[in-house]
Design a protein around this motif. Structure first.
Motif, PDB file in Angstrom:
ATOM      1  N   GLN A 150     -23.016  23.665 -36.153  1.00 46.10           N
ATOM      2  CA  GLN A 150     -23.033  23.506 -34.588  1.00 46.10           C
ATOM      3  C   GLN A 150     -24.034  24.550 -33.866  1.00 46.10           C
ATOM      4  OE1 GLN A 150     -18.483  22.085 -33.943  1.00 46.10           O
ATOM      5  NE2 GLN A 150     -18.900  24.195 -34.802  1.00 46.10           N
ATOM      6  N   PRO A 151     -24.543  23.865 -32.767  1.00 45.14           N
ATOM      7  CA  PRO A 151     -25.180  24.815 -31.937  1.00 45.14           C
ATOM      8  C   PRO A 151     -24.416  25.908 -31.192  1.00 45.14           C
ATOM      9  CG  PRO A 151     -24.985  22.843 -30.724  1.00 45.14           C
ATOM     10  CD  PRO A 151     -24.298  22.582 -32.364  1.00 45.14           C
ATOM     11  N   TYR A 152     -23.153  25.688 -31.087  1.00 42.63           N
ATOM     12  CA  TYR A 152     -22.115  26.691 -30.464  1.00 42.63           C
ATOM     13  C   TYR A 152     -20.760  26.717 -31.311  1.00 42.63           C
ATOM     14  CZ  TYR A 152     -25.481  26.854 -26.742  1.00 42.63           C
ATOM     15  OH  TYR A 152     -26.778  26.822 -26.005  1.00 42.63           O
ATOM     16  N   PHE A 153     -20.044  27.373 -31.139  1.00 46.94           N
ATOM     17  CA  PHE A 153     -18.765  27.485 -31.893  1.00 46.94           C
ATOM     18  C   PHE A 153     -17.875  26.306 -31.568  1.00 46.94           C
ATOM     19  CE2 PHE A 153     -19.986  31.926 -32.296  1.00 46.94           C
ATOM     20  CZ  PHE A 153     -19.701  32.354 -33.522  1.00 46.94           C
ATOM     21  N   PHE A 154     -17.797  25.843 -30.707  1.00 43.40           N
ATOM     22  CA  PHE A 154     -17.190  24.373 -30.179  1.00 43.40           C
ATOM     23  C   PHE A 154     -18.257  23.302 -29.695  1.00 43.40           C
ATOM     24  CE2 PHE A 154     -14.103  27.762 -30.145  1.00 43.40           C
ATOM     25  CZ  PHE A 154     -12.848  27.288 -30.564  1.00 43.40           C
ATOM     26  N   ASN A 155     -19.081  23.406 -30.707  1.00 41.38           N
ATOM     27  CA  ASN A 155     -20.130  22.012 -30.762  1.00 41.38           C
ATOM     28  C   ASN A 155     -21.286  22.298 -29.624  1.00 41.38           C
ATOM     29  OD1 ASN A 155     -21.434  20.057 -31.670  1.00 41.38           O
ATOM     30  ND2 ASN A 155     -20.044  18.478 -30.933  1.00 41.38           N
ATOM     31  N   LYS A 156     -21.260  21.626 -28.493  1.00 37.63           N
ATOM     32  CA  LYS A 156     -22.191  21.238 -27.555  1.00 37.63           C
ATOM     33  C   LYS A 156     -22.416  22.359 -26.616  1.00 37.63           C
ATOM     34  CE  LYS A 156     -22.932  16.680 -28.886  1.00 37.63           C
ATOM     35  NZ  LYS A 156     -23.345  15.302 -28.470  1.00 37.63           N
ATOM     36  N   GLN A 157     -21.254  22.805 -25.971  1.00 37.11           N
ATOM     37  CA  GLN A 157     -21.417  23.762 -24.934  1.00 37.11           C
ATOM     38  C   GLN A 157     -20.734  25.157 -25.322  1.00 37.11           C
ATOM     39  OE1 GLN A 157     -22.443  23.072 -21.998  1.00 37.11           O
ATOM     40  NE2 GLN A 157     -23.101  20.957 -22.696  1.00 37.11           N
ATOM     41  N   PRO A 158     -21.405  26.365 -24.503  1.00 39.45           N
ATOM     42  CA  PRO A 158     -20.979  27.789 -24.986  1.00 39.45           C
ATOM     43  C   PRO A 158     -19.540  27.989 -24.413  1.00 39.45           C
ATOM     44  CG  PRO A 158     -22.723  27.646 -23.525  1.00 39.45           C
ATOM     45  CD  PRO A 158     -22.592  26.220 -23.845  1.00 39.45           C
ATOM     46  N   THR A 159     -18.888  28.725 -24.869  1.00 40.74           N
ATOM     47  CA  THR A 159     -17.635  29.236 -24.186  1.00 40.74           C
ATOM     48  C   THR A 159     -17.450  30.524 -24.024  1.00 40.74           C
ATOM     49  OG1 THR A 159     -16.220  29.268 -26.426  1.00 40.74           O
ATOM     50  CG2 THR A 159     -16.329  27.044 -25.474  1.00 40.74           C
ATOM     51  N   GLU A 160     -16.407  31.288 -23.899  1.00 40.07           N
ATOM     52  CA  GLU A 160     -16.225  32.711 -23.906  1.00 40.07           C
ATOM     53  C   GLU A 160     -16.497  33.251 -25.242  1.00 40.07           C
ATOM     54  OE1 GLU A 160     -13.432  31.338 -20.574  1.00 40.07           O
ATOM     55  OE2 GLU A 160     -14.146  30.418 -22.465  1.00 40.07           O
ATOM     56  N   TYR A 189     -26.497  36.313 -42.424  1.00 35.09           N
ATOM     57  CA  TYR A 189     -25.957  34.965 -42.060  1.00 35.09           C
ATOM     58  C   TYR A 189     -27.016  34.305 -41.065  1.00 35.09           C
ATOM     59  CZ  TYR A 189     -21.956  36.783 -44.253  1.00 35.09           C
ATOM     60  OH  TYR A 189     -21.086  37.334 -44.962  1.00 35.09           O
ATOM     61  N   SER A 190     -27.890  33.228 -41.640  1.00 35.70           N
ATOM     62  CA  SER A 190     -28.932  32.824 -41.207  1.00 35.70           C
ATOM     63  C   SER A 190     -28.560  31.869 -39.759  1.00 35.70           C
ATOM     64  CB  SER A 190     -29.733  31.620 -42.164  1.00 35.70           C
ATOM     65  OG  SER A 190     -28.912  30.827 -42.435  1.00 35.70           O
ATOM     66  N   ASN A 191     -27.172  31.049 -39.887  1.00 32.84           N
ATOM     67  CA  ASN A 191     -26.895  30.547 -38.710  1.00 32.84           C
ATOM     68  C   ASN A 191     -26.367  31.260 -37.638  1.00 32.84           C
ATOM     69  OD1 ASN A 191     -24.375  31.287 -39.931  1.00 32.84           O
ATOM     70  ND2 ASN A 191     -23.257  29.494 -39.532  1.00 32.84           N
ATOM     71  N   LEU A 192     -25.670  32.628 -37.793  1.00 27.78           N
ATOM     72  CA  LEU A 192     -25.394  33.417 -36.940  1.00 27.78           C
ATOM     73  C   LEU A 192     -26.836  33.968 -36.370  1.00 27.78           C
ATOM     74  CD1 LEU A 192     -22.607  35.555 -37.997  1.00 27.78           C
ATOM     75  CD2 LEU A 192     -22.439  33.631 -36.682  1.00 27.78           C
ATOM     76  N   LEU A 193     -27.909  34.291 -36.996  1.00 26.52           N
ATOM     77  CA  LEU A 193     -28.860  34.688 -36.412  1.00 26.52           C
ATOM     78  C   LEU A 193     -29.860  33.541 -35.656  1.00 26.52           C
ATOM     79  CD1 LEU A 193     -31.134  37.082 -36.413  1.00 26.52           C
ATOM     80  CD2 LEU A 193     -32.020  36.080 -38.601  1.00 26.52           C
ATOM     81  N   ALA A 194     -29.621  32.528 -36.195  1.00 31.17           N
ATOM     82  CA  ALA A 194     -30.139  31.239 -35.439  1.00 31.17           C
ATOM     83  C   ALA A 194     -29.217  31.139 -34.020  1.00 31.17           C
ATOM     84  CB  ALA A 194     -30.048  30.245 -36.191  1.00 31.17           C
ATOM     85  N   PHE A 195     -28.266  31.262 -34.034  1.00 30.91           N
ATOM     86  CA  PHE A 195     -27.396  31.214 -32.828  1.00 30.91           C
ATOM     87  C   PHE A 195     -27.786  32.135 -31.886  1.00 30.91           C
ATOM     88  CE2 PHE A 195     -23.504  33.339 -30.849  1.00 30.91           C
ATOM     89  CZ  PHE A 195     -23.093  32.448 -30.204  1.00 30.91           C
ATOM     90  N   CYS A 196     -27.881  33.590 -32.109  1.00 34.07           N
ATOM     91  CA  CYS A 196     -28.602  34.370 -31.309  1.00 34.07           C
ATOM     92  C   CYS A 196     -29.955  33.819 -30.737  1.00 34.07           C
ATOM     93  CB  CYS A 196     -28.599  35.804 -31.956  1.00 34.07           C
ATOM     94  SG  CYS A 196     -27.081  36.574 -32.229  1.00 34.07           S
ATOM     95  N   ARG A 197     -30.648  33.681 -31.538  1.00 35.17           N
ATOM     96  CA  ARG A 197     -32.007  33.176 -31.152  1.00 35.17           C
ATOM     97  C   ARG A 197     -31.922  31.913 -30.113  1.00 35.17           C
ATOM     98  NH1 ARG A 197     -34.711  33.411 -37.233  1.00 35.17           N
ATOM     99  NH2 ARG A 197     -35.384  35.642 -37.181  1.00 35.17           N
ATOM    100  N   ARG A 198     -31.104  31.146 -30.371  1.00 33.39           N
ATOM    101  CA  ARG A 198     -30.920  29.784 -29.412  1.00 33.39           C
ATOM    102  C   ARG A 198     -30.505  30.093 -28.128  1.00 33.39           C
ATOM    103  NH1 ARG A 198     -27.184  27.844 -32.270  1.00 33.39           N
ATOM    104  NH2 ARG A 198     -28.308  26.844 -33.916  1.00 33.39           N
ATOM    105  N   ILE A 199     -29.659  31.089 -28.193  1.00 35.15           N
ATOM    106  CA  ILE A 199     -29.197  31.677 -26.805  1.00 35.15           C
ATOM    107  C   ILE A 199     -30.278  32.344 -25.989  1.00 35.15           C
ATOM    108  CG2 ILE A 199     -27.549  32.801 -25.646  1.00 35.15           C
ATOM    109  CD1 ILE A 199     -25.218  32.253 -27.421  1.00 35.15           C
ATOM    110  N   GLU A 200     -30.757  33.312 -26.849  1.00 35.14           N
ATOM    111  CA  GLU A 200     -31.711  34.029 -26.224  1.00 35.14           C
ATOM    112  C   GLU A 200     -33.278  33.049 -25.793  1.00 35.14           C
ATOM    113  OE1 GLU A 200     -34.557  37.950 -27.418  1.00 35.14           O
ATOM    114  OE2 GLU A 200     -34.312  36.101 -28.847  1.00 35.14           O
ATOM    115  N   GLN A 201     -33.585  32.218 -26.599  1.00 37.53           N
ATOM    116  CA  GLN A 201     -34.569  31.370 -26.002  1.00 37.53           C
ATOM    117  C   GLN A 201     -34.270  30.321 -24.970  1.00 37.53           C
ATOM    118  OE1 GLN A 201     -35.535  29.173 -29.892  1.00 37.53           O
ATOM    119  NE2 GLN A 201     -36.294  31.312 -30.656  1.00 37.53           N
TER     120      GLN A 201
END
Length: 213
Positions: A150-160, A189-201
């Motif tokens: 998933q892009p975020y922990f609860f799918n499409k939108q970021p939460t706290e 953990y590649s998906n955690l790294l991608a998660f951080c990059r996604r939010i940063e970008q």
């Protein structure tokens, strides 16, 4: 306020007005900032990002937030104040930098004593650095499994939860320490790294070059 905090928080909350009690943590810069303080500076208070979640999802989100605070935040404090190499080379100088001598030394040693007392109270007092790093790895594994593809922990939108996890992981990945052992745990953990990059970008790279390669 850091550029990341300003962009991330303002963008995800732009769809609705900020409540009057919403505040952003502002933190010292450069050589004055500590690992756990930098993570906290990427947090927002007083604004809900999880209104669209069901009650069961909110309960799950809170459980994972508790995991992050119990593991990642505690590990950051341990590394800053209980690992002698980090304490000697980084923590005391950064923590005491805003204060004149001898107050800078007095306050740094007082803070170290307080953190060590806390670590003893929660059962971390006799842990080795390797054991702490293993705890970080287990926390990252749990977060990685929950995130999945998933892009975020609860799918499409970021939460706290996304804001909290990003604040800690991004800080771990970008804060210079005496070695890279802590950041390497996240990089496993590649998906955690991608998660951080996604939010940063998505939330701040258009205002400047990102720090995650």
């Amino acid at each position: 306020m850091s550029l990341v905090a300003e962009a991330f928080v303002s963008q995800i909350a732009a769809a609705e007005p900020w409540p009057e009690n919403a505040t952003l943590y502002q933190q010292l810069k450069g050589e004055q900032i500590l690992l756990s303080d930098n993570a906290a500076s990427l947090a927002v208070q007083g604004h809900s990002l999880s209104d669209g979640l069901e009650e069961v999802q909110k309960a799950e989100m809170k459980a994972y937030m508790e995991l992050v605070n119990n593991m990642l935040l505690t590990a950051e404090l341990y590394l800053q104040w209980c690992d002698e190499a980090t304490v000697g080379e980084i923590t005391h100088a950064r923590y005491g930098s805003p204060y004149p001598w001898p107050l800078n030394h007095i306050l740094a040693y007082q803070k170290q004593w307080e953190v060590k007392r806390k670590m003893k109270a929660i059962g971390w007092g006799k842990k080795t650095l390797d054991q702490v790093l293993e705890d970080v790895d287990q926390c990252c594994q749990a977060l990685s499994q929950r995130l999945g593809t998933q892009p975020y922990f609860f799918n499409k939108q970021p939460t706290e939860l996304d804001a909290l996890v990003f604040g800690h992981l991004y800080t771990i990945l970008t804060t210079q320490l005496t070695n890279d052992e802590l950041s390497e745990k996240v990089k496993n953990y590649s998906n955690l790294l991608a998660f951080c990059r996604r939010i940063e970008q998505h939330y701040f790279e258009d205002r400047g070059k990102g720090r995650l390669s």
